[in-house]
Scaffold this active site. Structure first.
Site, short mmCIF file in Angstrom:
data_model
loop_
_atom_site.label_atom_id
_atom_site.label_comp_id
_atom_site.label_asym_id
_atom_site.label_seq_id
_atom_site.Cartn_x
_atom_site.Cartn_y
_atom_site.Cartn_z
N ARG A 174 0.77 -1.17 -0.07
CA ARG A 174 0.05 -0.10 -0.01
C ARG A 174 0.86 1.31 -0.18
NH1 ARG A 174 -4.73 0.36 4.36
NH2 ARG A 174 -2.82 1.00 5.56
N ASP A 212 0.46 -3.06 12.16
CA ASP A 212 0.77 -3.44 10.81
C ASP A 212 1.22 -4.65 11.02
OD1 ASP A 212 2.66 -1.80 8.25
OD2 ASP A 212 2.64 -3.95 8.82
C1 PRP Z 1 -1.11 -4.42 4.46
C2 PRP Z 1 -1.98 -5.91 4.74
C3 PRP Z 1 -2.77 -5.88 3.19
C4 PRP Z 1 -3.07 -4.58 3.00
C5 PRP Z 1 -4.42 -4.24 3.53
O1 PRP Z 1 -0.13 -4.96 3.62
O2 PRP Z 1 -0.91 -6.88 4.95
O3 PRP Z 1 -2.22 -6.55 2.08
O4 PRP Z 1 -2.08 -3.76 3.87
O5 PRP Z 1 -4.64 -3.01 3.39
P1 PRP Z 1 -5.69 -2.58 2.27
O6 PRP Z 1 -6.92 -3.23 2.58
O7 PRP Z 1 -6.09 -0.99 2.46
O8 PRP Z 1 -5.20 -2.60 0.85
P2 PRP Z 1 1.13 -3.67 3.48
O9 PRP Z 1 0.69 -2.74 2.22
O10 PRP Z 1 1.28 -3.07 4.78
O11 PRP Z 1 2.19 -4.33 2.92
P3 PRP Z 1 3.21 -5.57 3.70
O12 PRP Z 1 2.41 -6.93 3.83
O13 PRP Z 1 4.27 -5.72 2.68
O14 PRP Z 1 3.74 -5.04 5.05
N1 URA Z 2 -2.49 -3.25 6.93
C1 URA Z 2 -2.26 -3.77 8.08
O1 URA Z 2 -1.12 -4.25 8.35
N2 URA Z 2 -2.79 -3.19 9.15
C2 URA Z 2 -3.84 -2.39 9.11
O2 URA Z 2 -4.60 -2.02 9.98
C3 URA Z 2 -4.21 -1.86 7.93
C4 URA Z 2 -3.55 -2.46 6.87
#
Ligand code: PRP
Ligand code: URA
Length: 209
Positions: A104, A200
């Site tokens: 994201r 997160d």
């Molecule tokens: C987080 C989570 C999802 C996403 C959810 O990933 O694991 O993939 O955010 O958010 P959304 O519904 O608003 O799209 P992140 O983008 O933080 O990446 P990561 O898993 O690499 O930490």
């Molecule tokens: N991604 C995460 O990991 N946590 C949240 O709360 C939202 C998006």
């Protein structure tokens, strides 16, 4: 409209409480996510088709059921989705695993795809996309878009915690995709984090914060 199933089994709810706890460290967080994924896999596979075979017991020949050999694929959204894969494979060891890399953008909250690798017969497989978090829904929607572009048709989405905003967005974008969650939380905050959520998921799984 895709259906939403909440897996509120006591064991899942118990473990979920501890991954929400900010004092839970990386090792324990990772173990709990793995265990929750196994328990959710148990629930999501309830409708797997069976076929009857004959088996010779020490007493006599009996008719008994075995899995009908449905072709499945587990598709984690990187990074955090990786934390759920082994837990699912414990119950469905023959499943193939595809990966979708999405993050994201912290400013726009829009998903950015950086990796996509699927089993070659993905069009024929029953797919479970997995990610611990469904927040705005952007990542899940983009993952399903990418899969459909490559011909995938039978897709379900499984996550641990969802926000109502994400559920609605995914249902609207992909009404054919059923959603399986362990908890439906209250809302998103101004930064797109789930409230109360667990923070997160990627950082907590991999110890990157
Ligand atoms: C987080 C989570 C999802 C996403 C959810 O990933 O694991 O993939 O955010 O958010 P959304 O519904 O608003 O799209 P992140 O983008 O933080 O990446 P990561 O898993 O690499 O930490
Ligand atoms: N991604 C995460 O990991 N946590 C949240 O709360 C939202 C998006």
């Amino acid at each position: 409209m895709g259906k939403v199933y909440v897996f509120d089994h006591p064991l899942i709810q118990h473990k979920l409480t501890y991954i929400r706890d900010k004092s839970t460290g990386t090792k324990e967080f990772r173990e709990l996510v793995d265990e929750i994924a196994t328990l959710m896999a148990f629930e999501i596979t309830r409708d797997l088709p069976l076929q009857e075979i004959e088996v010779e017991t020490p007493v006599q020949i009996a008719k008994a059921n075995v899995l009908a050999g449905k072709k499945m694929a587990i598709v984690p959204i990187l990074r955090a989705g990786i934390g759920m894969v082994d837990g699912i494979l414990k119950l469905i060891p023959a499943a193939k695993v595809g990966h979708i890399g999405l993050y994201r953008d912290p400013e726009t909250l829009q998903p950015v795809e950086y990796y996509f690798k699927m089993p070659s017969d993905i069009q024929e497989r029953e797919i479970i996309v997995v990610d611990p978090m469904l927040a705005t829904g952007g990542s899940a929607i983009e993952a399903v878009n990418s899969l459909k572009k490559r011909g995938a048709v039978k897709i379900r989405f499984m996550c641990i915690i969802a926000a109502p905003e994400g559920v609605e967005a995914l249902q609207t974008a992909h009404p054919d995709v059923d959603i399986y969650i362990a908890a439906l939380d209250e809302k998103l905050d101004d930064h797109g984090y789930i409230v109360p959520g667990l923070g997160d998921a990627g950082d907590r799984l991999f110890g990157t914060k």
